[in-house]
Design a protein around this motif. Structure first.
Motif, mmCIF file in Angstrom:
data_model
loop_
_atom_site.group_PDB
_atom_site.id
_atom_site.type_symbol
_atom_site.label_atom_id
_atom_site.label_comp_id
_atom_site.label_asym_id
_atom_site.label_seq_id
_atom_site.Cartn_x
_atom_site.Cartn_y
_atom_site.Cartn_z
ATOM 1 N N GLY A 290 -47.315 40.734 34.133
ATOM 2 C CA GLY A 290 -46.055 41.440 33.953
ATOM 3 C C GLY A 290 -46.222 42.931 34.172
ATOM 4 N N THR A 291 -45.883 43.725 33.194
ATOM 5 C CA THR A 291 -46.012 45.180 33.298
ATOM 6 C C THR A 291 -47.400 45.671 32.914
ATOM 7 O OG1 THR A 291 -45.198 45.434 31.025
ATOM 8 C CG2 THR A 291 -43.560 45.525 32.804
ATOM 9 N N ARG A 293 -51.197 46.154 33.557
ATOM 10 C CA ARG A 293 -52.102 46.217 34.695
ATOM 11 C C ARG A 293 -53.475 45.648 34.349
ATOM 12 N NH1 ARG A 293 -51.828 52.499 35.801
ATOM 13 N NH2 ARG A 293 -52.083 52.360 33.527
ATOM 14 N N ASP A 296 -55.973 47.150 31.573
ATOM 15 C CA ASP A 296 -55.280 47.758 30.442
ATOM 16 C C ASP A 296 -55.622 47.026 29.146
ATOM 17 O OD1 ASP A 296 -53.229 49.692 29.460
ATOM 18 O OD2 ASP A 296 -52.211 47.853 28.883
ATOM 19 N N CYS A 308 -45.657 34.931 29.862
ATOM 20 C CA CYS A 308 -45.846 35.751 31.053
ATOM 21 C C CYS A 308 -46.767 35.077 32.050
ATOM 22 C CB CYS A 308 -46.407 37.123 30.639
ATOM 23 S SG CYS A 308 -46.527 38.302 32.004
ATOM 24 N N LYS A 312 -45.910 33.734 35.777
ATOM 25 C CA LYS A 312 -46.616 34.321 36.910
ATOM 26 C C LYS A 312 -47.383 33.284 37.719
ATOM 27 C CE LYS A 312 -50.476 37.522 37.881
ATOM 28 N NZ LYS A 312 -51.455 38.459 37.264
ATOM 29 N N ARG A 318 -43.152 37.660 39.409
ATOM 30 C CA ARG A 318 -43.998 38.844 39.399
ATOM 31 C C ARG A 318 -43.324 40.002 38.662
ATOM 32 N NH1 ARG A 318 -47.181 35.526 40.458
ATOM 33 N NH2 ARG A 318 -48.628 35.420 42.219
ATOM 34 N N GLY A 319 -44.150 40.947 38.230
ATOM 35 C CA GLY A 319 -43.647 42.158 37.607
ATOM 36 C C GLY A 319 -43.049 41.913 36.240
ATOM 37 N N ALA A 320 -42.172 42.828 35.836
ATOM 38 C CA ALA A 320 -41.583 42.782 34.503
ATOM 39 C C ALA A 320 -40.837 41.480 34.238
ATOM 40 C CB ALA A 320 -40.643 43.976 34.320
ATOM 41 N N GLU A 323 -42.272 38.576 32.076
ATOM 42 C CA GLU A 323 -42.281 38.653 30.617
ATOM 43 C C GLU A 323 -40.994 38.093 30.006
ATOM 44 O OE1 GLU A 323 -43.246 42.611 29.354
ATOM 45 O OE2 GLU A 323 -44.774 42.856 30.898
#
Length: 434
Positions: A290-291, A293, A296, A308, A312, A318-320, A323
């Motif tokens: 999600g958001t 990386r 992180d 999430c 995915k 993909r991406g936000a 979530e």
């Protein structure tokens, strides 16, 4: 589109006590995924251990949604948590115990334990450094019991042996740093080597009699694991009926992959905690979703993180957006779990949600309320828990907030679920030795 996981678009007899669940209208399971079948669907063969009409309802789901090998269209998806859902006990624990007993944990970079987790407290880093002096490439936890004890306490209790908090500052709805720490402590090993360690632990734990304990450091810990025959049968039946069956675990992915083979789930259908790699070796950093990386290290396959990763890796979101809850056509038909860690992906399932009762507050609040009639509650198939005497505190403290605080369990509309009584539980231990 070319996604790794999915290329399509779219025991002694278990004595059970207690009242039944809410009867479900037939239309509750007749949702948007139904389709004609080319052949009669396979049937579940293991009856022992299923509560009430759970087996019958699972069979009806297989018959309704299963394509039974007709080979046309997107397969319906089924998602299973692993530990204490498909097996009894915990494969992450089993592997950690093996690593400690065999001295396979690497010395932290520069001897600094804070490099092993961004959430490790200063107190924990100091305690670990004192108990585990950096004298070589790997830590001699097979003979240095103080070091083994400190690592085991931080991992298992989330606290040092002196009782000080080991982790802080994390989002409790997407991260469990104790679970993540196991993956992070595989730093310096290749995926193949981690699989080898997991296979060795698996062999020992399956061979050990039920109830076995093993010594790690100066303490005794669980030393056995068993597959649930009922879940093995369910997974086999779902696959034969044309379902795409995935394991989604909060254990490191290479470990889950080794164990998943025992129920016919391959690596391509296994999702777990993933390490960032460098030069063919695991680092102490984790892949994101999600958001979040890569590197992180703030989300794993845990509560909202499981949602999430399913979105995915299975559905290609993909991406936000990964979530978020997806439209029904892009969600799993069936999900199974045993803990609050599974609540988000269970709620996403569109047909049935199987819960093994381990007395987990939020999960049992939602399952027992059974607001949409799609929740099935079953006692654990081996060593089921007895009845919880007090009601589940749904209206007060059943929900874990992102900051770790406790609050009421709420429905999608914001209303509060009232306290629920425990009604599906085990009255004696059962065994399913395999």
């Amino acid at each position: 589109m070319n996604f790794k996981r999915r290329a399509a678009a779219a025991t002694a007899v278990l004595a059970v006590a207690g009242a039944g669940l809410v009867t479900v209208q037939a239309t509750a399971e007749a949702t948007q995924h139904s389709r004609p079948k080319a052949a009669k669907c396979p049937t579940l063969t293991v009856s022992e251990g299923w509560y009430g009409d759970n087996k019958a309802r699972l069979q009806r789901m297989v018959d309704r949604y299963g394509r039974c090998g007709d080979g046309h269209g997107a397969k319906p998806v089924a998602t299973f948590d692993w530990d204490n859902t498909v097996i009894k006990n915990d494969i992450g624990d089993a592997t950690m115990f093996w690593l400690l007993r065999n001295g396979k944990i690497r010395t932290p970079e520069r001897g600094d334990w804070r490099t092993t987790s961004r959430y490790l407290t200063g107190s924990a880093a100091k305690a670990l450094a004192k108990a585990c002096p950096a004298t070589g490439t790997t830590l001699p936890t097979h003979r240095n019991t103080a070091c083994a004890d400190e690592i085991l306490s931080v991992y298992g209790e989330g606290a040092t042996t002196a009782g000080k908090a080991a982790f802080d500052g994390f989002d409790h709805r997407r991260m469990e740093p104790q679970y993540a720490w196991l993956a992070q402590l595989t730093r310096g090993w290749s995926t193949r080597q981690v699989e080898h360690f997991a296979a060795a632990a698996r062999k020992e734990n399956l061979a050990a009699p039920i109830g076995t304990e093993q010594r790690v450091g100066t303490g005794k810990v669980t030393g056995w694991v068993r597959y649930y025959d009922q879940q093995r049968d369910l997974i086999r039946t779902l696959k034969k009926a044309g379902f795409d069956v995935y394991v989604v675990s909060a254990s490191p992915e290479p470990i889950a992959e080794v164990w998943g083979k025992g129920v016919g789930v391959d690596a391509e259908h296994t999702i777990g905690i993933r390490n960032v790699t460098a030069h063919g070796k695991h680092t102490a950093h984790l892949k994101g979703c999600g958001t979040v990386r890569d590197g992180d290290d703030s989300m794993i396959t845990y509560i909202d993180g499981k949602r999430c990763w399913i979105n995915k890796e299975i559905f290609g979101v993909r991406g936000a957006a990964a979530e978020k809850v997806q439209p029904a056509a892009r969600r799993q038909v069936f999900a199974a779990g045993d803990s609050d860690t599974d609540i988000s992906f269970l709620r996403d399932a569109t047909a049935l949600r199987l819960v093994l009762n381990r007395n987990k507050n939020e999960l049992m609040c939602r399952a027992y309320e059974n607001g949409d009639g799609r929740w099935l509650v079953n006692p654990m198939f081996i060593e089921p828990k007895g009845r919880k005497t007090d009601p589940y505190p749904c209206a007060s403290t059943g929900y874990t907030e992102r900051d770790g605080g406790a609050g009421p369990v709420r429905r999608a509309d914001g209303s509060v679920i009232p306290d629920q009584r425990d009604t599906v539980y085990g009255a004696s231990t059962a065994s399913s030795a395999r």
